[in-house]
Every structure is written in structure tokens, then in C-alpha cells.
Design a protein around this motif. Structure first.
Motif, short mmCIF file in Angstrom:
data_model
loop_
_atom_site.label_atom_id
_atom_site.label_comp_id
_atom_site.label_asym_id
_atom_site.label_seq_id
_atom_site.Cartn_x
_atom_site.Cartn_y
_atom_site.Cartn_z
N UNK A 12 1.02 -1.22 -0.11
CA UNK A 12 -0.18 0.07 0.27
C UNK A 12 0.96 1.22 0.01
N UNK A 13 0.72 1.89 -1.24
CA UNK A 13 1.84 3.08 -1.23
C UNK A 13 0.80 4.48 -1.50
N UNK A 14 1.44 5.54 -1.61
CA UNK A 14 0.96 6.67 -2.13
C UNK A 14 0.01 6.44 -3.58
N UNK A 15 0.77 5.58 -4.45
CA UNK A 15 0.25 5.35 -5.79
C UNK A 15 -1.05 4.40 -5.67
N UNK A 16 -1.28 3.93 -4.63
CA UNK A 16 -2.32 2.85 -4.60
C UNK A 16 -1.86 1.60 -3.74
N UNK A 17 -2.30 0.53 -4.41
CA UNK A 17 -1.69 -0.90 -4.20
C UNK A 17 -0.77 -1.33 -5.29
N UNK A 18 0.47 -1.53 -4.95
CA UNK A 18 1.62 -1.92 -5.96
C UNK A 18 1.62 -3.33 -5.70
N UNK A 19 1.83 -4.07 -6.81
CA UNK A 19 2.01 -5.44 -6.80
C UNK A 19 3.36 -5.74 -6.73
N UNK A 20 3.68 -6.67 -5.88
CA UNK A 20 4.89 -7.25 -5.49
C UNK A 20 5.16 -8.66 -6.05
N UNK A 21 4.29 -9.24 -6.00
CA UNK A 21 4.24 -10.79 -6.82
C UNK A 21 3.02 -11.11 -7.01
N UNK A 22 2.99 -12.14 -8.07
CA UNK A 22 1.41 -12.90 -8.28
C UNK A 22 1.13 -13.96 -7.24
N UNK A 23 2.25 -14.42 -6.34
CA UNK A 23 1.95 -15.50 -5.41
C UNK A 23 0.95 -15.13 -4.62
N UNK A 24 0.24 -15.93 -4.14
CA UNK A 24 -0.93 -15.48 -2.98
C UNK A 24 -0.71 -15.94 -1.70
N UNK A 25 -0.60 -15.24 -0.89
CA UNK A 25 -0.37 -15.69 0.56
C UNK A 25 -1.65 -15.92 1.27
N UNK A 26 -1.58 -17.03 1.88
CA UNK A 26 -2.74 -17.25 2.92
C UNK A 26 -2.59 -16.93 4.31
N UNK A 27 -1.38 -16.73 4.73
CA UNK A 27 -0.70 -16.13 6.02
C UNK A 27 0.45 -15.40 5.47
N UNK A 28 0.69 -14.45 6.47
CA UNK A 28 1.95 -13.62 6.36
C UNK A 28 2.50 -13.47 7.88
N UNK A 29 3.87 -13.49 7.83
CA UNK A 29 4.43 -13.38 8.99
C UNK A 29 4.38 -11.79 9.58
N UNK A 30 4.06 -11.72 10.78
CA UNK A 30 4.01 -10.32 11.41
C UNK A 30 5.36 -9.40 11.96
N UNK A 31 6.31 -10.28 11.49
CA UNK A 31 7.72 -9.73 11.82
C UNK A 31 8.63 -9.84 10.48
N UNK A 32 9.58 -9.03 10.41
CA UNK A 32 10.29 -8.99 9.23
C UNK A 32 11.90 -9.10 9.46
N UNK A 33 12.88 -9.74 8.75
CA UNK A 33 14.11 -9.80 9.05
C UNK A 33 14.97 -9.59 7.66
N UNK A 34 15.72 -8.75 7.58
CA UNK A 34 16.45 -8.28 6.37
C UNK A 34 15.56 -8.10 5.24
N UNK A 35 14.68 -7.44 5.46
CA UNK A 35 13.72 -7.19 4.04
C UNK A 35 13.23 -8.55 3.65
N UNK A 36 12.73 -9.49 4.52
CA UNK A 36 12.48 -10.80 3.88
C UNK A 36 11.03 -11.04 4.80
N UNK A 37 9.82 -11.24 3.79
CA UNK A 37 8.77 -11.43 4.52
C UNK A 37 8.37 -12.79 4.22
N UNK A 38 7.91 -13.54 5.34
CA UNK A 38 7.40 -15.12 5.35
C UNK A 38 5.95 -15.13 4.97
N UNK A 39 5.57 -16.04 4.25
CA UNK A 39 4.19 -16.23 3.96
C UNK A 39 4.19 -17.81 3.45
N UNK A 40 2.78 -18.21 3.55
CA UNK A 40 2.28 -19.64 3.22
C UNK A 40 1.62 -19.37 2.12
#
Length: 609
Positions: free
Chosen positions: A112-140
Motif C-alpha cells: 500500500x503506497x501513495x500510488x495505491x496498491x503496488x503489486x509485488x508478486x503474483x503469488x497469493x499468501x494465505x498467511x503472512x509473518x507479522x515480523x520481518x528480518x533483512x527485508x524478507x517477508x515470510x508467507x504460506x
């Protein structure tokens, strides 16, 4: 001709988003059904998101304080619904390094940015980590765990599920270790995975793991109860009944959803388990005597850089109702009486009766109507006497697509109860109206409901400003000093498919002169522009006009500088909400996604809310 005008106005009112939403709210009956909980982790494909919802928009700085404050001492400074997805389903979301990440069904993961919703990947996450390490987001996704590198937007599979075993709800322990929920048949357990060796170690029975790194404690859910486990000594402690746990970035608080007698609410508790507080208000439905709350709340997560919570919110027993991402801001300092009135008036403007009622001692059945309706406010003063604080405010009213504007001065009497102010009484003390009375083409000024003073009529307007004979005076505003009336001339197409425009004019009461501010021309011979409403900022310099274009009823927002007599900017697929601190709060629809923005007319910059 009058019949044609009324027919077009009726069609316009049916298309105007806010009015349609209000009609649905007033008429909807909630049929009693068995409670059906939305669990995005077990049922990721939520059906039936429709058009964008109405938003409440407040903005107050809420950065993380350095000192610890007990959960019971935190006050709710606002509760806002700021993002709704109309063309996709919210499957999972997370807040990392000041940014919101949202996973939409069949579309992928967005930032979510000033330009709206910017797509990062076509992969769909059914859950995401609520913490981040070294700019890495965990998802399932479908039982497999991935890492998404936010800089490169590349995802990598790290733990693959099978037909018998699935993995979900990943969270970081440290840069080399993660916790996940391992599902095998009907059994769920939390396992620790070493990313270097891929060794899997069972930690405890349960699901929804969240790790508080500083305190070395694991928060999780088991049998609809929340537990905290001390990793250092292995001791487990019961937090409370509830689901969907999360831990604040500073490790001080746990959030979760708890159901009491059919009412979902969001709760927070100190990680040391000493104090607890409910931070949402779930009211019963209006038309039925049912023992359940109006809303379902799921997945409360903490902001990464503020003492705030995000939570998914949806009406009970209505899968077609939109799901909103709501923000609950918390602060040690209680909000003032003036701020309480501001929030109340903002709730009225966006037709959020439920939130407005939560601030009243004895709320009526209905507190908003379609027309006339509130369009702005200005808090003037406050004073305290004998334990009662009286706040004086101007409230601005309009009538959809018609020449009516009112400035009402109201006194709000509030009493402080514990850490919040409650509105006990509201009384109008003064009023100034500009109206055509019977919607004729004569404008009158009426003070305190008294005698009418004729301002001008359609025949007084110079012919050079009249593009056609089929024209009527439409939405308008009056300056705070009552010197200038800024109004619109609505052209009426005689036939469907004929062009029609709108002219914005200023009438100087002292000089009795008319000046053109702007002319809104149709872009084609078949386009017809219809003006819905206008509002003026507190300085009197800027006026905003909401316009629909036919065919298709495409919403547009135009911003004008009244002092310079020129158009400042325009937006397509948008609708104004109200002015706040000389900035325009507006709703922008982008490919059926609705987002809230703040626009600064002095800099021509638009910011995400």
C-alpha cells in the motif's frame, strides 16, 4: 422540463454512493442465523466483497513512546476504516517497516503506497509473518512456506507441504530460525525450523505462533485460548480466551479477538499478563433483538512503527458485506472533549452511525438521514463548568444535487467518564441557510429560521455565464463572513446522450456581481456532467465539487481556488469526504479498490492515509 430535472435528480440520488450505502443500512434486516466465524487462515477464500465501503477519516500522530504503559491505561484515540478491496478478497495482511502489505485472492501480494496498491508478486499468501528480518517477508501458500525478498520481489520456497502435511502461519524467531503451524490431519502443532539445516523441532501443540524476540516468549492459540510460552524455561501461561493473537513491535502487548455472549471484540493485554483492555466497540444490530454483535473482527495485527492495531472488520451473517481494514490507534493520553466532538462529527459525515452512537450517552435510533446531510465542521471553542464541558462547533449541511447549504452552530455538552468524554446533549443555537425554498431558481438567505432575504435569481445571472436555457442553480456554499456565495449552474440535457456541463460561479453580496471560477465541459457530445455537492475549506480559499459523468456515473472530484478564481486539480474515480487541517480527505477508487488519501491543495501532493 421540471419532470425531466426531477427524474434526473432521482436517478442521480440512486447512483450516489453514500446515499445508496445509507439506504441499505436503514433497510437491511439481519436474519437470525448460526454464528459463522471468518477465519482467514482456515478459510482463505472469503466470498462476496462488493463495492467500496464508507470510510471514517481521522489523522493524529501516534508514534511509539519510549516508556512502558499498562494496557489498561491506554486510550483509544480513534478507530478508522481506511482501506477496502472491491475487486478481490483479503486473504492475509501484514504491517512492516511502516508499510501495509495485503494479499488478495487470485491477484498476489501488494504494498500500500501513495500510488495505491503496488503489486509485488503474483503469488497469493494465505498467511503472512507479522515480523520481518533483512527485508524478507515470510508467507504460506497452499501448505508451503515461502520467503519474499521485498527489494527484489523474488520469492523462494523453504518448506514444502505434502498431501498429508501442510505448513502455515510462519513467523521469525531469528534470521536463521522460524516458527510455523504444522497441520497433519486434525492435529496442529507449532514447530521450529532451522533454515540452515531444515531441521524441524516440535515446540508445542497449537497454532498461530507469534514470537516476542526481546522477551524470548512465544504467543500462540490452542483450543480458542491464547497462551504465552517462555522459551527459556518452557513454562506456559494462559493469557485469555480468544483467537488470532499478535504481539506489538516493542513486545509490550498481546492483541487478540475474544467473543463474549456472541459479541466479537478486540482486546489487548500486557505481555506480563498484569492488565487487559477491550479496544473495540461492537454494537448489536439495529433491527433485531439478537444476541450477537453487528460486526465480526479477525486478525488484529500491530503497526510496525506506531502504537496502533489493524483489524479486519465485517458485518455479521452477511458474506456480501465488504471487509474493511480498520485502524485502532492507542495512546496514554486521553482524547479531549474537542477531539471527541470532531470524531463524532466525522462519523456523521461518513454515515457511520454505530461509531457516532458509541460516543453518546443516550443515542437515538437514527442520527443520520439522506438529505439534508452533514458535509463539514469546524470546532470553535470549549469551556468547562461544574464537571460539564461545552464544545461549540459549526456544522455544515448540504442537499444532494440541490441549491441548499446551511451553517449551524451547535453546543455539545460532554461529561468525562473514566478516560473518555461522553456526549450528553446537543443543541443548535444559531443557523444560516442559503436555499431556494421550493427548489426554484431564486436563492434566499435565512438566519435562525426567520425571514427570507432574496440574494439573486437565475434571471440576474449575466447571459454570458448561461450556456443553455435548460439550466438550474445547483449545489452551493457560502463564505464564513457571508459575503460570497459560491454556486453551480447545472445544465440539463433535453435528451439522453446530449452533452451537459457545469459552471462554477461566485456571487459577491456587497458588489452584487457574478464572477466565473471555472467551467466544467463535457468531453464528448454524449457526456453529461451532474454536480452532487460542494464544500469549502476553513480558510475560505478552496472549494471542492463532487461531479458524476454520464453515461456510467463515473465520479470525479474538482478542486478550485476561490481567491484566484481557478481550478487547482481534478481526480477521476474519487469522492471528497471532508476538510481537515486545510487538507482534503478523499476516497479514491482504483480498479474497484477503495483507498483513503489526504490531499494538500497548497503543494498539490496526495498522501496515502
Amino acid at each position: 422540463m421540471d419532470d425531466k430535472i426531477e427524474k434526473n435528480l432521482h436517478e442521480l440520488k440512486e447512483q450516489i454512493y453514500v446515499n445508496k450505502e445509507l439506504k441499505q443500512d436503514l433497510r437491511k434486516t439481519f436474519a437470525p442465523k448460526s454464528k459463522r466465524r471468518i477465519n482467514l487462515l482456515r478459510n482463505p477464500w472469503i466470498s462476496g466483497l462488493l463495492a467500496a465501503a464508507v470510510f471514517i477519516a481521522f489523522y493524529f500522530s501516534n508514534s511509539q513512546p519510549d516508556h512502558f504503559v499498562k494496557a489498561s491505561s491506554l486510550n483509544i484515540t480513534n478507530s478508522i476504516s481506511f482501506l477496502d478491496i472491491g475487486s478481490g478478497e483479503v486473504v492475509a495482511y501484514s504491517h512492516q517497516k511502516g508499510s501495509l502489505y495485503v494479499s488478495l485472492r487470485d491477484q498476489g501480494i501488494f504494498k500500500y503506497t501513495n500510488e495505491g496498491l503496488t503489486n509485488l508478486t503474483k503469488e497469493v499468501a494465505d498467511s503472512m509473518s507479522q515480523s520481518i528480518i533483512e527485508d524478507q517477508l515470510l508467507f504460506s501458500q497452499n501448505g508451503t512456506i515461502y520467503i519474499l525478498a521485498l527489494q527484489t520481489k523474488e520469492s523462494k520456497e523453504i518448506m514444502k507441504g505434502t498431501s498429508d502435511i501442510s505448513y502455515s502461519q510462519p513467523t521469525w524467531k531469528d534470521k536463521n530460525t522460524i516458527y510455523v503451524t504444522k497441520n497433519e490431519g486434525s492435529k496442529s502443532e507449532i514447530v521450529e525450523i532451522n533454515l540452515k539445516t531444515m531441521k524441524e523441532t516440535s515446540e508445542t501443540k497449537g497454532s498461530s505462533p507469534i514470537f516476542a524476540e526481546k522477551e524470548k516468549k512465544l504467543i500462540f492459540e490452542r483450543d480458542s485460548q491464547i497462551f504465552v510460552k517462555d522459551i527459556k524455561n518452557g513454562e506456559e501461561s494462559l493469557v485469555d480466551k480468544g483467537i488470532d493473537p499478535a504481539v506489538s513491535t516493542d513486545g509490550a502487548y498481546i492483541s487478540y479477538v475474544k467473543n463474549i455472549n456472541g459479541f466479537d471484540d478486540v482486546w489487548i493485554k500486557d505481555l506480563n499478563l498484569k492488565t487487559v483492555k477491550k479496544v473495540s466497540t461492537n454494537l448489536p444490530p439495529r433491527f433485531e433483538n439478537v444476541k450477537q454483535g453487528l460486526y465480526q473482527y479477525t486478525l488484529p495485527i500491530w503497526s510496525s512503527n506506531e502504537r496502533s492495531l489493524y483489524v479486519l472488520k465485517q458485518r455479521q451473517n452477511d458474506l456480501n458485506a465488504p471487509i474493511q481494514i480498520m485502524k485502532i490507534s492507542l495512546n496514554e493520553k486521553a482524547i479531549s472533549a474537542e477531539e471527541t466532538v470532531e470524531r463524532y462529527l466525522q462519523a456523521l459525515i461518513v454515515r457511520d452511525d454505530d461509531y457516532a452512537k458509541s460516543m453518546m450517552e443516550q443515542p437515538p435510533e437514527f442520527i443520520t438521514v439522506s438529505n439534508p446531510h452533514q458535509i463539514g465542521y469546524d470546532v470553535i471553542s470549549s469551556k468547562e463548568k461544574n464537571g460539564i464541558t461545552t464544545v461549540t462547533a459549526n456544522v455544515y449541511w448540504t442537499y444532494t444535487a440541490n441549491p441548499y447549504y446551511k451553517v449551524g452552530t451547535y453546543q455539545f455538552e460532554l461529561k468525562q467518564e473514566k478516560s473518555q468524554y461522553i456526549i450528553q446533549n446537543i443543541a443548535e443555537t444559531e443557523s444560516v441557510e442559503v436555499t431556494s425554498g421550493d427548489f426554484s431558481n431564486e436563492l434566499y438567505l435565512v438566519k435562525d429560521g426567520g425571514n427570507k432575504e432574496l440574494l439573486f435569481s437565475l434571471t440576474d445571472i449575466p447571459k454570458e455565464f448561461l450556456q443553455t436555457d435548460s439550466v438550474r442553480i445547483s449545489p452551493l456554499v457560502i463564505s464564513s463572513d457571508e459575503k460570497d456565495v459560491i454556486f453551480s449552474l447545472q445544465e440539463m440535457a433535453e435528451k439522453v446522450g446530449e452533452p451537459a456541463g457545469v459552471t462554477i460561479l461566485k456571487y459577491d453580496r456587497d458588489q452584487k456581481t457574478f464572477t466565473e471560477i471555472s467551467r466544467l465541459e463535457p468531453k464528448s457530445n454524449s457526456e453529461s456532467l451532474v454536480i452532487e455537492q460542494m464544500s469549502l475549506d476553513s480558510t475560505g480559499q478552496y472549494v471542492v465539487a463532487d461531479v458524476f459523468s454520464e453515461p456510467g456515473f463515473v465520479p470525479k472530484t474538482y478542486l478550485f481556488d476561490v481567491v484566484k478564481g481557478e481550478k487547482v486539480d481534478q481526480f477521476t474515480g474519487s469522492h471528497s469526504l471532508f476538510w481537515q487541517n486545510q487538507k482534503l480527505i478523499m476516497q479514491v477508487m482504483d480498479e474497484n479498490k477503495s483507498m483513503l488519501y489526504e490531499f494538500d491543495p497548497k503543494t498539490n501532493e496526495k498522501y496515502k492515509f
